[in-house]
Design an enzyme around this catalytic site. Structure first.
Site, PDB file in Angstrom:
ATOM      1  N   ARG A 117      13.456  -4.639  28.075  1.00 42.34           N
ATOM      2  CA  ARG A 117      14.393  -4.502  26.969  1.00 42.34           C
ATOM      3  C   ARG A 117      15.431  -5.617  27.046  1.00 42.34           C
ATOM      4  NH1 ARG A 117      17.649  -0.968  27.601  1.00 42.34           N
ATOM      5  NH2 ARG A 117      16.938   0.011  29.514  1.00 42.34           N
ATOM      6  N   TYR A 247       7.324  -6.461  23.463  1.00 43.46           N
ATOM      7  CA  TYR A 247       7.335  -5.630  24.658  1.00 43.46           C
ATOM      8  C   TYR A 247       8.055  -4.294  24.513  1.00 43.46           C
ATOM      9  CZ  TYR A 247       7.350  -4.216  29.456  1.00 43.46           C
ATOM     10  OH  TYR A 247       7.128  -3.505  30.598  1.00 43.46           O
ATOM     11  N   LYS A 256      13.142   3.996  21.822  1.00 43.25           N
ATOM     12  CA  LYS A 256      14.582   3.848  22.017  1.00 43.25           C
ATOM     13  C   LYS A 256      15.285   3.642  20.671  1.00 43.25           C
ATOM     14  CE  LYS A 256      13.711   4.431  26.123  1.00 43.25           C
ATOM     15  NZ  LYS A 256      14.278   4.890  27.345  1.00 43.25           N
ATOM     16  N   HIS A 276      18.693  10.719  26.429  1.00 37.05           N
ATOM     17  CA  HIS A 276      17.752   9.998  27.303  1.00 37.05           C
ATOM     18  C   HIS A 276      17.429  10.898  28.500  1.00 37.05           C
ATOM     19  CE1 HIS A 276      16.918   5.992  29.668  1.00 37.05           C
ATOM     20  NE2 HIS A 276      15.806   6.518  29.218  1.00 37.05           N
ATOM     21  N   SER A 298      17.388   4.086  32.991  1.00 33.21           N
ATOM     22  CA  SER A 298      16.053   3.496  33.014  1.00 33.21           C
ATOM     23  C   SER A 298      15.625   3.169  34.442  1.00 33.21           C
ATOM     24  CB  SER A 298      16.044   2.216  32.181  1.00 33.21           C
ATOM     25  OG  SER A 298      16.423   2.517  30.859  1.00 33.21           O
ATOM     26  N   CYS A 300      15.098   5.119  36.936  1.00 31.54           N
ATOM     27  CA  CYS A 300      15.817   5.876  37.968  1.00 31.54           C
ATOM     28  C   CYS A 300      15.197   7.246  38.229  1.00 31.54           C
ATOM     29  CB  CYS A 300      17.288   6.006  37.598  1.00 31.54           C
ATOM     30  SG  CYS A 300      18.147   4.427  37.705  1.00 31.54           S
ATOM     31  N   ASP A 325      11.178  11.280  28.984  1.00 32.36           N
ATOM     32  CA  ASP A 325      12.143  10.212  28.673  1.00 32.36           C
ATOM     33  C   ASP A 325      13.213  10.608  27.653  1.00 32.36           C
ATOM     34  OD1 ASP A 325      12.848   7.438  29.276  1.00 32.36           O
ATOM     35  OD2 ASP A 325      12.247   6.948  27.234  1.00 32.36           O
ATOM     36  N   ARG A 417       4.199  -1.393  33.103  1.00 34.78           N
ATOM     37  CA  ARG A 417       4.220  -0.026  32.554  1.00 34.78           C
ATOM     38  C   ARG A 417       2.826   0.492  32.271  1.00 34.78           C
ATOM     39  NH1 ARG A 417       9.456   2.631  31.579  1.00 34.78           N
ATOM     40  NH2 ARG A 417      10.878   1.042  32.325  1.00 34.78           N
TER      41      ARG A 417
END
Ligand code: GTP
Ligand code: SPV
Ligand code: MN
Length: 634
Positions: A117, A247, A256, A276, A298, A300, A325, A417
């Site tokens: 991001r 991406y 997001k 989130h 993110s 974590c 998420d 990912r």
């Protein structure tokens, strides 16, 4: 003539001559390789136009602007997906993995300049700057539309414009939302089919009504030039425009952009919460079930926590996943908070995923998975740092270069990912499609902190919990471009995702408390505290069940704790640490320590953060800060 910035994307890993290069003339007069050549679908494919006139008008406008060679209307069918996978393979956008070892699995390599991001290029475009607030990049809507339309002009010449209808949330839920994403990237289409409920069911749900609400998303790769990369949100128009990236969260506009930035704005306006957060179910051997939502920044630990397998000692406990998420939460008539997962798949961090750390994720990604930026082995499988077993002697790294186990560079990108349908999760919760959502017993906040933050503590009450969320901090990760490992404040893990003024967001949270007669209890966790040698003190992953068990006990009114200045903390004897040999009682002390020298710094950090947000910090949170300082005798 100048051949400007030839993208390496479609060359990577492809035998020479695997596809035909097409060149086109740009407005600037430069000849550039077309990085997304148009496809030529057989007749009957890609022709399922929307029946909604508002959609048709908008698609036509975007077509006039971007001038694609053709339009492909996605219906989400199996045949369509097979065809698009074939087209993507022919263009070198994906590599088919060994279908015996990894059925339905593919690898995509993004441009090396485009792997995460980009928060510095992410904008909230509201009429007044104040609406975007002190934590967002702001730009005025009119000038930004102008700028983006300029960039999009003729941008799809020689390309196919895909129109992707999708639903976020269980289709029957009153919370669900419809979006349309227009894109010139096949990779985006393939990913959206995994990550959302994509296709005909969305256009059917929207129906023919002219004023039916849907999110308008426009995405173009342009030339993948980092200097022409922008992710712009127009909350008032329910519109997103993203250019110059290929991406993840930059381009899967459902995620997001819609489900957090736009949705948080709508949630504030309409009286619900878009967060989130992962959502998991925890059922005890006695059959008592609780749902828990947790906000970690993110990279974590959300996906891992949402799928955890309890240690042997907790035999009989069942952990199930609603989402990994994002949580959309509304206020139930019974005074409880109810959550749905708007997504249909997981876009998860690959490195560190193994049968030891996350067996459920490993089982899920054995098939039907679209990998991005992992390494390719000689037998057509994928590899990454932290996978089980020895590294391969040789492989092709995420950039498509030869790699050996002696290489200094990583084989997989740290933010590589997997995109996998949630149906593949062996522990998917049976209520994942429940239109009403699931009742939330506890909310957990947590960041990546080498020091200061104990393993777990509980807020005294709702407002204190909001303060804990609002002052959360975490060491930055590879999920966003920029420095890694720096402590930054990330309120409710929403710093990059809150689509409006963070002060109003805090106020929204404060007001949620009194609306709930039976509010979730609020906790804070830290799986990442380190010892003097820089080693994690806590084993994490499955053993996080031990912390969750205490949290559930607290929800049931039976777990004991001790009062500290920062909240209720368990004593070592309050946590079930049976059969946990690797954590000595000394380590446990270090994990739980509330050290006044560390908290002195922490208090100063929290104060400084609030100063950067003024004049928007609600008075109640300033009062909470004072009270916390006072409890430390300051
Ligand atoms: P996003 O998808 O970016 O929102 O990330 P996430 O919050 O879902 O994080 P994820 O579960 O993918 O974990 C990110 C990284 O943290 C991975 O490398 C994990 O292996 C690691 N991780 C997750 N849980 C734990 C834990 O309990 N302890 C430790 N030490 N590492 C963990
Ligand atoms: C995150 O960064 O929080 C993610 C990955 O979940 S992305 O979808 O790229 O935003
Ligand atoms: Mn995330």
């Amino acid at each position: 003539m100048n051949i400007a910035r030839v993208s390496s994307q479609i060359f990577l890993g492809q035998p020479a001559g695997a596809f035909k290069l097409t060149f086109r003339l740009l407005p600037r007069g430069l000849v550039m390789e077309n990085i997304a050549p148009a496809i030529a679908p057989p007749s009957g494919m890609g022709e399922r136009k929307s029946v909604n006139k508002a959609v048709l008008t908008w698609v036509h406008e975007v077509e006039s602007l971007t001038a694609p060679e053709n339009i492909f209307w996605c219906d989400g069918s199996e045949e369509e997906n097979d065809y698009l996978l074939g087209a993507a393979r022919r263009q070198g956008v994906v590599i088919q993995l060994n279908q015996e070892k990894a059925p339905g699995c593919y690898l995509h390599r993004s441009n090396p300049n485009d792997v995460a991001r980009v928060e510095q290029f992410t904008f909230i475009c509201t009429p007044a700057k104040e609406e975007a607030g002190p934590t967002n990049n702001w730009a005025g809507p009119a000038e930004t539309y102008d700028k983006l339309h300029g960039m999009l002009k003729g941008a799809m010449r020689g390309r196919t414009m895909f129109v992707v209808p999708y639903i976020m949330g269980p289709p029957a839920s009153p919370l669900s939302k419809i979006g349309y994403e227009i894109t010139d990237s096949i990779y985006v289409v393939l990913s959206m089919r995994i990550m959302t409920r994509m296709g005909a069911l969305a256009s059917e749900k929207l129906g023919q009504k002219l004023d039916a609400e849907f999110n308008r998303g426009v995405h173009s790769l342009l030339e993948l030039d980092p200097e022409r990369r922008l992710i712009c949100h127009f909350p008032q128009d329910n519109t997103i425009i993203s250019v110059g990236s290929g991406y993840g969260g930059n381009v899967l506009l459902s995620k997001k952009c819609l489900a957090l930035r736009i949705a948080s704005y709508l949630a504030k306006k309409q009286g619900w919460l878009a967060e989130h957060m992962l959502i998991l179910g925890a059922e005890s051997p006695e059959g008592e079930k609780h749902y828990i939502a947790a906000a970690f920044p993110s990279a974590c630990g959300k996906t891992n926590f949402a799928m955890l397998i309890p240690p042997k000692h907790f035999a009989g406990w069942k952990i199930t996943t609603i989402g990994d998420d994002i949580a959309w939460m509304h206020f139930g008539q019974d005074g409880r908070l109810y959550a749905v997962n708007p997504e249909n798949g997981y876009f998860g961090v690959v490195p560190g995923t193994s049968y030891k750390s996350n067996p459920n994720a490993m089982r899920a990604i054995e098939r039907d998975t679209l990998f991005t930026n992992v390494a390719l082995t000689s037998d057509g499988s994928v590899w990454w740092e932290g996978k089980d077993g020895d590294p391969p002697k040789t492989a092709t790294d995420w950039k498509g270069n030869p790699w050996t186990s002696d290489s200094k560079e990583k084989a997989a990108h740290p933010n590589s990912r997997f995109a996998v349908p949630m149906r593949n999760n062996p522990v998917l919760d049976p209520k994942v499609e429940d239109p009403a959502g699931v009742p939330i017993s506890a909310i957990i906040f947590g960041g990546r902190r080498s020091n200061t933050m104990p393993l777990v503590f509980q807020a005294f009450d709702w407002n204190h919990g909001v303060y804990i969320g609002a002052t959360m901090a975490s060491e930055t990760t590879a999920a966003a471009t920029g420095a890694v490992g720096q402590v930054r404040r990330d309120p409710m893990a929403m710093l990059p995702f809150c689509g409006y003024n963070i002060g109003d967001y805090f106020e929204h949270w404060l007001q949620a408390g009194p609306r709930l007669t039976n509010p979730p209890l609020i906790f804070n966790v830290n799986w990442f505290r380190k010892d003097a040698d820089g080693k994690f003190l806590w084993p994490g992953f499955g053993d996080n069940m031990r912390v969750m068990k205490w949290i559930i006990d607290r929800c049931e009114g039976r777990g004991s704790a001790m009062e500290s200045p920062i909240g209720f903390v368990p004593r070592a004897e309050d946590l079930d640490l049976e059969e946990l040999e690797e954590v000595s009682s000394e380590m446990m002390r270090d994990l739980m320590a509330v050290r006044s020298n560390e908290w002195e710094k922490e208090l100063a950090g929290q104060e400084k953060f609030f100063e950067t947000l003024q004049p928007y910090v609600p008075k109640e949170l300033l009062a909470q800060r004072k009270a916390l300082a006072a409890r430390f005798g300051r």
